[in-house]
Design a protein around this motif. Structure first.
Motif, PDB file in Angstrom:
ATOM      1  N   ILE A   1      10.801  -5.022 -11.450  1.00 19.45           N
ATOM      2  CA  ILE A   1      10.752  -4.964  -9.995  1.00 19.45           C
ATOM      3  C   ILE A   1      10.841  -3.503  -9.572  1.00 19.45           C
ATOM      4  CG2 ILE A   1      11.999  -5.538  -7.878  1.00 19.45           C
ATOM      5  CD1 ILE A   1      12.935  -8.095  -9.217  1.00 19.45           C
ATOM      6  N   GLY A   2       9.893  -3.082  -8.733  1.00 16.80           N
ATOM      7  CA  GLY A   2       9.876  -1.702  -8.282  1.00 16.80           C
ATOM      8  C   GLY A   2       8.704  -0.908  -8.827  1.00 16.80           C
ATOM      9  N   VAL A   3       7.900  -1.527  -9.689  1.00 17.29           N
ATOM     10  CA  VAL A   3       6.716  -0.843 -10.209  1.00 17.29           C
ATOM     11  C   VAL A   3       5.476  -1.287  -9.447  1.00 17.29           C
ATOM     12  CG1 VAL A   3       5.257  -0.444 -12.224  1.00 17.29           C
ATOM     13  CG2 VAL A   3       7.735  -0.556 -12.495  1.00 17.29           C
ATOM     14  N   ARG A   4       5.166  -2.560  -9.536  1.00 20.04           N
ATOM     15  CA  ARG A   4       3.940  -3.060  -8.928  1.00 20.04           C
ATOM     16  C   ARG A   4       3.950  -2.927  -7.405  1.00 20.04           C
ATOM     17  NH1 ARG A   4       0.920  -8.513 -10.979  1.00 20.04           N
ATOM     18  NH2 ARG A   4      -1.060  -8.142  -9.937  1.00 20.04           N
ATOM     19  N   GLU A   5       5.140  -2.985  -6.828  1.00 20.90           N
ATOM     20  CA  GLU A   5       5.231  -2.921  -5.372  1.00 20.90           C
ATOM     21  C   GLU A   5       4.662  -1.616  -4.812  1.00 20.90           C
ATOM     22  OE1 GLU A   5       8.535  -5.690  -6.725  1.00 20.90           O
ATOM     23  OE2 GLU A   5       7.558  -3.860  -7.436  1.00 20.90           O
ATOM     24  N   PHE A   6       4.690  -0.546  -5.614  1.00 30.73           N
ATOM     25  CA  PHE A   6       4.227   0.755  -5.121  1.00 30.73           C
ATOM     26  C   PHE A   6       2.759   1.036  -5.445  1.00 30.73           C
ATOM     27  CE2 PHE A   6       8.835   1.395  -5.285  1.00 30.73           C
ATOM     28  CZ  PHE A   6       9.051   1.954  -4.036  1.00 30.73           C
ATOM     29  N   GLU A   7       2.091   0.098  -6.085  1.00 27.88           N
ATOM     30  CA  GLU A   7       0.690   0.337  -6.462  1.00 27.88           C
ATOM     31  C   GLU A   7      -0.204   0.634  -5.252  1.00 27.88           C
ATOM     32  OE1 GLU A   7      -2.893  -1.637  -9.121  1.00 27.88           O
ATOM     33  OE2 GLU A   7      -1.417  -2.927  -8.146  1.00 27.88           O
ATOM     34  N   PRO A   8      -0.113  -0.129  -4.153  1.00 29.94           N
ATOM     35  CA  PRO A   8      -0.965   0.202  -2.995  1.00 29.94           C
ATOM     36  C   PRO A   8      -0.761   1.631  -2.503  1.00 29.94           C
ATOM     37  CG  PRO A   8      -0.014  -1.981  -2.726  1.00 29.94           C
ATOM     38  CD  PRO A   8       0.665  -1.371  -3.906  1.00 29.94           C
ATOM     39  N   LEU A   9       0.493   2.096  -2.525  1.00 27.97           N
ATOM     40  CA  LEU A   9       0.772   3.465  -2.095  1.00 27.97           C
ATOM     41  C   LEU A   9       0.147   4.476  -3.048  1.00 27.97           C
ATOM     42  CD1 LEU A   9       2.288   5.671  -0.488  1.00 27.97           C
ATOM     43  CD2 LEU A   9       4.247   5.258  -2.009  1.00 27.97           C
TER      44      LEU A   9
END
Length: 478
Positions: free
Chosen positions: A274-282
């Motif tokens: 948790i915390g890796v994929r969430e930042f992909e769009p950024l």
């Protein structure tokens, strides 16, 4: 004579008593509840060594994001399986079990108490259960499986991940197929290969007599004491949000940027955290791409001092200060997603612990960290959490008269004194190691051994002394 021998053999008084199971302390609970802190604090009362059971903390890297306990907070207590696995491999429950068992054996051989610490409950369940239901037949006793009637079939190769695999499994064993997701190719192939090797339907194993006792408290590999550090959901939710904010300021986004790959697979290894994929769009936005170009220019430019990069500062602050509104919005959305997904993880962990207690009969001792988290009081933590846990462990160890070699006062003084001893490695740039255990791990490390070999080979340091040892109390004059 034969009759006499038979009589002697069948006499219950002459039978050997079953060997008691090794004792194992398990500290679990939802994320952010204080598991690691409690485990380290228990070292002041018992001769413990800790084995990490967090499925993301086992990997090297992303120390901030995975919230690994810093070396300075480990207080010289031995930690195993913490940041030791390559971030690109899949460290399964079976891999954890196979790694942890020999470590436990070594700890017990040193007459120390092994402590499993972590919130990945399927790791813990795999370790303490006598076999893995979802693993190959080779992991189960022949008596558990019975006599397979099949002689081996050749339906599919080990690495076939085609879309036809799930349909094939449905044809072979529809009950087992319904048990897993159609996209879980690893598990699909595992079930098919199990059938190929043994001729036994996976569902027969899951529903057989062996499975009836699987995971039950009276059928565990070890004599376990389960302690759950828990707190109320509202308190944990607030603390999780605060912790994510702190992690962002400590460089979480820098860490994620460091492993960012446009074609990354987020279902394997450390990238599942948790915390890796969430930042992909950024990380796909132009502003971050521009920053990447600027970093490359800095590192390659001849006018820039070696080692100077754009990311000497917090990447989050750079994004927030940029004029790109889209990137700023994506950043805040990603942070909120990390908080949301972490809160969801807390609920899943709580549900799993309840399931282990109600369905499998695990006697889980709960210690409540709610007030200590809310008040941020060390006194409350010690009184309500540590002292409660100490009583539980003392009772557990006294059940069969178990005495660990260094659990007496003299032994504990030796351990505590060594935690206050520093070792300085001259070969590694005067690196300071706290305690004998840290020093031994460092000496055995690949980097240290290479430096020693290089120095001896080049004879750069005449009369080279590998280490210097001194007491912290002497250094500080206290």
């Amino acid at each position: 004579m034969a009759a006499t021998e038979s009589t002697v053999t069948s006499n219950p008084s002459n039978r050997e008593r079953p060997k008691p199971k090794p004792k194992l302390l398990v500290i679990t609970g939802p994320t952010a509840s204080g598991k690691s802190k409690l485990a380290v604090d228990l070292a002041s009362h018992f001769p413990v060594e800790l084995i990490n059971a967090d499925s993301m903390q086992v990997y090297r890297g992303l120390d901030v994001l995975t919230n690994k306990l810093p070396l300075s907070h480990q207080n010289g207590v031995p930690h195993h399986l913490l940041g030791t696995v390559s971030p690109n491999v899949e460290f399964t429950a079976k891999a954890f079990r196979d790694s942890a068992i020999p470590i436990i054996d070594d700890i017990l051989a040193r007459n120390h108490l092994p402590v499993i610490v972590g919130g990945t409950n399927y790791y813990i369940q795999a370790l303490v259960s006598p076999f893995l239901l979802d693993d190959s037949a080779e992991d189960m006793d022949e008596s558990c499986l019975g006599d397979p009637t099949g002689s081996g079939n050749n339906f599919i190769g080990e690495n076939d991940c085609s879309n036809n695999s799930y349909d094939l499994l449905k044809d072979i064993d529809p009950v087992a197929a319904n048990r897993i997701h159609p996209n879980n190719h690893r598990k699909i192939n595992q079930y098919i290969n199990l059938y190929n090797r043994t001729g036994v339907l996976p569902s027969n194993i899951f529903q057989g007599k062996a499975a009836e006792k699987w995971g039950q408290v009276d059928n565990l590999r070890y004599d376990c004491c389960f302690i759950c550090v828990d707190a109320s959901l509202p308190v944990l939710d607030r603390y999780v949000e605060q912790r994510v904010d702190c992690m962002m300021h400590e460089g979480l986004l820098n860490e994620v940027y460091g492993i960012y790959n446009l074609n990354a697979v987020y279902t394997r290894g450390l990238r599942q955290a948790i915390g890796v994929r969430e930042f992909e769009p950024l990380l796909r936005t132009c502003v971050v791409k521009d920053m990447h170009e600027r970093e490359r220019e800095l590192t390659e430019g001849s006018s820039i001092e070696k080692g100077e990069t754009l990311f000497n500062h917090n990447l989050m602050e750079l994004v927030r200060s940029s004029s790109n509104t889209e990137s700023t919005i994506l950043l805040e959305e990603a942070i909120e997603k990390v908080k949301l997904n972490t809160r969801r993880l807390v609920r899943r962990q709580k549900r799993m612990l309840s399931r282990l207690q109600t369905l499998f009969g695990w006697n889980i001792h709960y210690v409540d960290s709610t007030e200590s988290i809310s008040s941020k009081s060390e006194d409350v933590w010690t009184r309500q959490v540590v002292e409660s846990a100490v009583k539980i462990v003392k009772s557990f160890l006294s059940e069969n008269g178990t005495i660990f070699g260094t659990s007496n006062d003299t032994g504990m003084k030796i351990i505590q004194r060594d935690l206050w001893t520093q070792y300085i490695c001259k070969a590694c740039g005067d690196r300071v190691l706290r305690g004998f255990h840290e020093w031994e791990q460092h000496r055995q490390g690949r980097g240290h051994r290479k430096r020693i070999s290089r120095l001896k080979r080049k004879a750069q340091v005449p009369g080279f002394v590998e280490e210097v040892k001194y007491s912290v109390s002497e250094q500080l004059d206290i």
